[in-house]
Design an enzyme around this catalytic site. Structure first.
Site, PDB file in Angstrom:
ATOM      1  N   GLU A  91       0.835  -1.216   0.000  1.00 56.91           N
ATOM      2  CA  GLU A  91       0.000   0.000   0.000  1.00 56.91           C
ATOM      3  C   GLU A  91       0.864   1.259   0.000  1.00 56.91           C
ATOM      4  OE1 GLU A  91       0.539  -2.279   2.267  1.00 56.91           O
ATOM      5  OE2 GLU A  91      -0.234  -1.763   4.254  1.00 56.91           O
TER       6      GLU A  91
ATOM      7  N   CYS B 295      16.446  -6.722   0.090  1.00 57.87           N
ATOM      8  CA  CYS B 295      16.577  -7.945   0.885  1.00 57.87           C
ATOM      9  C   CYS B 295      17.917  -8.617   0.609  1.00 57.87           C
ATOM     10  CB  CYS B 295      15.437  -8.905   0.581  1.00 57.87           C
ATOM     11  SG  CYS B 295      15.527  -9.543  -1.082  1.00 57.87           S
TER      12      CYS B 295
ATOM     13  N   GLU C 152      17.100  -6.922  11.357  1.00 63.91           N
ATOM     14  CA  GLU C 152      17.222  -6.346  10.010  1.00 63.91           C
ATOM     15  C   GLU C 152      16.965  -4.848  10.145  1.00 63.91           C
ATOM     16  OE1 GLU C 152      14.016  -7.199   7.193  1.00 63.91           O
ATOM     17  OE2 GLU C 152      15.490  -7.355   5.592  1.00 63.91           O
TER      18      GLU C 152
HETATM   19  P1  NAD Z   1       5.898  -6.022   5.142  1.00 62.87           P
HETATM   20  O1  NAD Z   1       6.006  -7.371   5.733  1.00 62.87           O
HETATM   21  O2  NAD Z   1       5.580  -4.887   6.054  1.00 62.87           O
HETATM   22  O3  NAD Z   1       4.739  -6.000   4.018  1.00 62.87           O
HETATM   23  C1  NAD Z   1       4.708  -6.946   2.982  1.00 62.87           C
HETATM   24  C2  NAD Z   1       3.253  -7.148   2.555  1.00 62.87           C
HETATM   25  O4  NAD Z   1       2.512  -7.673   3.669  1.00 62.87           O
HETATM   26  C3  NAD Z   1       2.558  -5.868   2.119  1.00 62.87           C
HETATM   27  O5  NAD Z   1       1.764  -6.131   0.996  1.00 62.87           O
HETATM   28  C4  NAD Z   1       1.716  -5.503   3.334  1.00 62.87           C
HETATM   29  O6  NAD Z   1       0.522  -4.821   2.988  1.00 62.87           O
HETATM   30  C5  NAD Z   1       1.385  -6.854   3.946  1.00 62.87           C
HETATM   31  N1  NAD Z   1       1.236  -6.774   5.411  1.00 62.87           N
HETATM   32  C6  NAD Z   1       1.879  -5.925   6.262  1.00 62.87           C
HETATM   33  N2  NAD Z   1       1.484  -6.159   7.530  1.00 62.87           N
HETATM   34  C7  NAD Z   1       0.596  -7.165   7.483  1.00 62.87           C
HETATM   35  C8  NAD Z   1      -0.165  -7.859   8.487  1.00 62.87           C
HETATM   36  N3  NAD Z   1      -0.066  -7.557   9.771  1.00 62.87           N
HETATM   37  N4  NAD Z   1      -0.996  -8.841   8.091  1.00 62.87           N
HETATM   38  C9  NAD Z   1      -1.104  -9.177   6.795  1.00 62.87           C
HETATM   39  N5  NAD Z   1      -0.417  -8.553   5.800  1.00 62.87           N
HETATM   40  C10 NAD Z   1       0.430  -7.569   6.142  1.00 62.87           C
HETATM   41  O7  NAD Z   1       7.248  -5.765   4.330  1.00 62.87           O
HETATM   42  P2  NAD Z   1       7.728  -4.416   3.630  1.00 62.87           P
HETATM   43  O8  NAD Z   1       8.137  -3.444   4.685  1.00 62.87           O
HETATM   44  O9  NAD Z   1       6.763  -3.992   2.607  1.00 62.87           O
HETATM   45  O10 NAD Z   1       9.031  -4.944   2.857  1.00 62.87           O
HETATM   46  C11 NAD Z   1      10.304  -5.033   3.444  1.00 62.87           C
HETATM   47  C12 NAD Z   1      10.597  -6.433   3.924  1.00 62.87           C
HETATM   48  O11 NAD Z   1      10.494  -7.345   2.843  1.00 62.87           O
HETATM   49  C13 NAD Z   1      12.014  -6.579   4.446  1.00 62.87           C
HETATM   50  O12 NAD Z   1      11.979  -7.388   5.586  1.00 62.87           O
HETATM   51  C14 NAD Z   1      12.744  -7.278   3.318  1.00 62.87           C
HETATM   52  O13 NAD Z   1      13.879  -8.021   3.697  1.00 62.87           O
HETATM   53  C15 NAD Z   1      11.665  -8.171   2.796  1.00 62.87           C
HETATM   54  N6  NAD Z   1      11.933  -8.601   1.443  1.00 62.87           N
HETATM   55  C16 NAD Z   1      12.294  -9.899   1.253  1.00 62.87           C
HETATM   56  C17 NAD Z   1      12.592 -10.355  -0.022  1.00 62.87           C
HETATM   57  C18 NAD Z   1      12.985 -11.788  -0.245  1.00 62.87           C
HETATM   58  O14 NAD Z   1      12.952 -12.235  -1.384  1.00 62.87           O
HETATM   59  N7  NAD Z   1      13.344 -12.514   0.788  1.00 62.87           N
HETATM   60  C19 NAD Z   1      12.512  -9.485  -1.099  1.00 62.87           C
HETATM   61  C20 NAD Z   1      12.123  -8.160  -0.869  1.00 62.87           C
HETATM   62  C21 NAD Z   1      11.838  -7.730   0.421  1.00 62.87           C
END
Ligand code: NAD
Length: 499
Positions: free
Chosen positions: A176, A281, A384
């Site tokens: 979002e 990541c 992280e």
């Molecule tokens: P996030 O976990 O906050 O959000 C990811 C998704 O989950 C979003 O679409 C969000 O709307 C949804 N979300 C958030 N809180 C939620 C909840 N309580 N319940 C259900 N859905 C929820 O992650 P972010 O801040 O958008 O992205 C950064 C993170 O992603 C970092 O930890 C990074 O390392 C990781 N990442 C990992 C990879 C990989 O391939 N391992 C790649 C890119 C990013």
């Protein structure tokens, strides 16, 4: 202010839940748009329509589905500048970084052109007398993807491409925080020939994610984001009987051996540690030099390089090294962790805390930080940070250095810098991390290999893109067929035997 929409049945559709999230310009701190947050009812309706549209799409031959991917490649290339600008405006990364984000997604769409080849089944002629056996890969039906803010083009494309090429309908729930590029990509898929309803982009937050997790029609979920949410989605999705793959957070270690080319290692650490403000990541967040002399020399090389980094808005041109972090909350969290590092006794040798950018005082810029003498009990080592903060953990020996990477709870990426093939080989063989670089700091596999971390960085059996994606988004059916033989010895046809 711009009001964004969902993408349902081939057109933009306004949200009806009455709930919205602000979308910021991270460089200025201004709210530039608001995005609707879907209700369970909106999500369920989008899934129901997708299920209807999937029937014809799943029956479309894979070569034709591959042609949609081929057209999509052309359209993404045509709109590269537009996509990169929209991406930078919401995410904050530089234009070259934004183009890289689009490009690495595009490469997976290129790979998906080969859908027919990837979906070809196996065949055994004469598995028994008059018996043939063959297996086919069939689409699952409706699949869904939930994606993070940090690669708003690449990761949605990693999910959409293979899921659609396999003949599924796909529900994308993007972050979002930067939802515009996923919506633009959905428009391009329509222009590429994808039938309406096969791809639905439903914007939202926890409510729509929970609706995906509980929707009985959704067969598979691909998630990328932070580890706590990955664990939640994996647990609830699996217990609801879905196929789930979740990719989580990271703490990527780079080991620098005494025989390494230290200039090359220092340059690599600058790009991998600070590029995209550390919001990758696959960023290197921990440098592990082996031996005091290596550590002292490395720190001496890093400091002037870090001090030269140019931090600024993407509009300031291509010589900017990195832009703001994504939100005020992300900035506050990074600075809080920096304070904890100082309080716990790490040596802050480059201090970015006072960083200010004239004219952009309300933007979410974070100056670069380098910590030396970090120990494994410190919060800055265990957590992280996801910001421009590099920690140096000194190791006396190679074994000690390897042990740090092995013992950390995350296992996404890692790297070793050395001139010694034997050491590099041993490292690659033994390390319990999913993606390994040898004199390569960010070893992101190309589209035809697969991408995925180990330990708390990845949940589920199959990785993203490459052959694994075609396995994840299909199920195998195996047919054993016997045809009564009508051929008599000597070649004369016996119709009676066919009765
Ligand atoms: P996030 O976990 O906050 O959000 C990811 C998704 O989950 C979003 O679409 C969000 O709307 C949804 N979300 C958030 N809180 C939620 C909840 N309580 N319940 C259900 N859905 C929820 O992650 P972010 O801040 O958008 O992205 C950064 C993170 O992603 C970092 O930890 C990074 O390392 C990781 N990442 C990992 C990879 C990989 O391939 N391992 C790649 C890119 C990013």
């Amino acid at each position: 202010m711009q009001e964004l929409s969902h993408w349902i049945n081939g057109k933009h559709v306004k949200g009806t839940s009455g709930r919205f999230a602000d979308v910021f310009n991270p460089a200025t701190g201004e709210v530039q748009a608001r995005v609707p947050l879907a209700s369970k009812a909106e999500l369920d309706a989008a899934v129901a329509d997708a299920a209807k549209a999937q029937v014809a799409w799943g029956a479309t031959n894979p070569q034709k589905r591959g042609r949609v991917m081929m057209a999509m490649v052309g359209l993404i290339n045509r709109d590269m500048e537009k996509l990169a600008e929209a991406l930078s405006r919401e995410h904050g990364k530089t234009i070259p970084d934004a183009k890289g984000d689009v490009q690495r997604g595009l490469e997976v769409i290129e790979f998906c052109i080969n859908a027919a080849q990837m979906l070809k089944g196996d065949f055994t002629d004469s598995a028994g007398p008059g018996i043939d056996m063959y297996s086919m890969r069939q689409p699952l039906g409706v699949a869904a993807g939930i994606t993070p803010f940090n690669f708003p083009a690449m990761i949605p494309l990693w999910k959409m491409g293979p899921a659609l090429a396999c003949g599924n309908a796909f529900i994308l729930k993007p972050s979002e925080r930067d939802p515009s590029v996923p919506l633009m990509l959905a428009e391009l898929f329509k222009e590429a020939g994808l039938p309406d309803g096969v791809l639905q982009v439903v914007n939202g937050d926890k409510e729509s994610v929970d609706a995906i997790l509980d929707n009985e029609t959704v067969q598979a979920i691909g998630f990328v984001g932070s580890t706590p949410i990955a664990e939640y989605i994996y647990g609830r999705g699996c217990s609801n009987g879905k196929r789930v793959q979740c990719f989580g957070g990271a703490k990527n270690h780079m080991i620098i051996m005494p025989d390494a080319d230290l200039d090359q290692a220092a340059d690599a650490l600058i790009g991998a540690g600070f590029g995209a403000a550390g919001e990758r990541c696959m960023a290197i967040s921990v440098a592990v030099p082996v031996g005091e002399a290596t550590a002292d020399a490395l720190i001496a090389k890093l400091i002037p390089r870090i001090e030269k980094l140019k931090v600024g808005p993407y509009t300031a041109g291509n010589d900017i090294d990195y832009g703001p972090v994504v939100t005020a909350a992300a900035k506050a969290n990074i600075l809080k962790l920096v304070e904890s590092g100082v309080a716990q006794g790490a040596k802050l040798v480059v201090d970015g805390r006072g960083f200010k950018l004239q004219g952009y005082e309300d933007g979410y810029f974070v100056g670069p930080h380098l910590f030396d003498h970090v120990t494994t009990d410190m919060e800055i080592y265990r957590k992280e940070i996801f910001g421009p903060v590099l920690s140096c953990v000194r190791a006396k020996t190679y074994e000690e250095a390897v042990g740090y990477a092995m013992d950390h709870e995350y296992g996404n990426g890692t790297a070793i810098f050395t001139r010694d093939g034997d050491t590099a080989r041993d490292f690659a063989a033994r390390i319990n991390v999913g993606m390994v670089g040898i004199n390569v700091p960010i070893p992101v596999p190309l589209a035809y290999h697969t991408f995925g971390g180990w330990k708390k960085s990845g949940f589920g059996d199959l990785n993203q893109h490459g052959p694994d994606a075609f396995r994840f988004y299909t199920r195998t059916k195996t047919v054993t067929a016997r045809w009564p033989s009508g051929i008599k010895e000597g070649g004369e046809f016996n119709f009676k035997a066919m009765d």
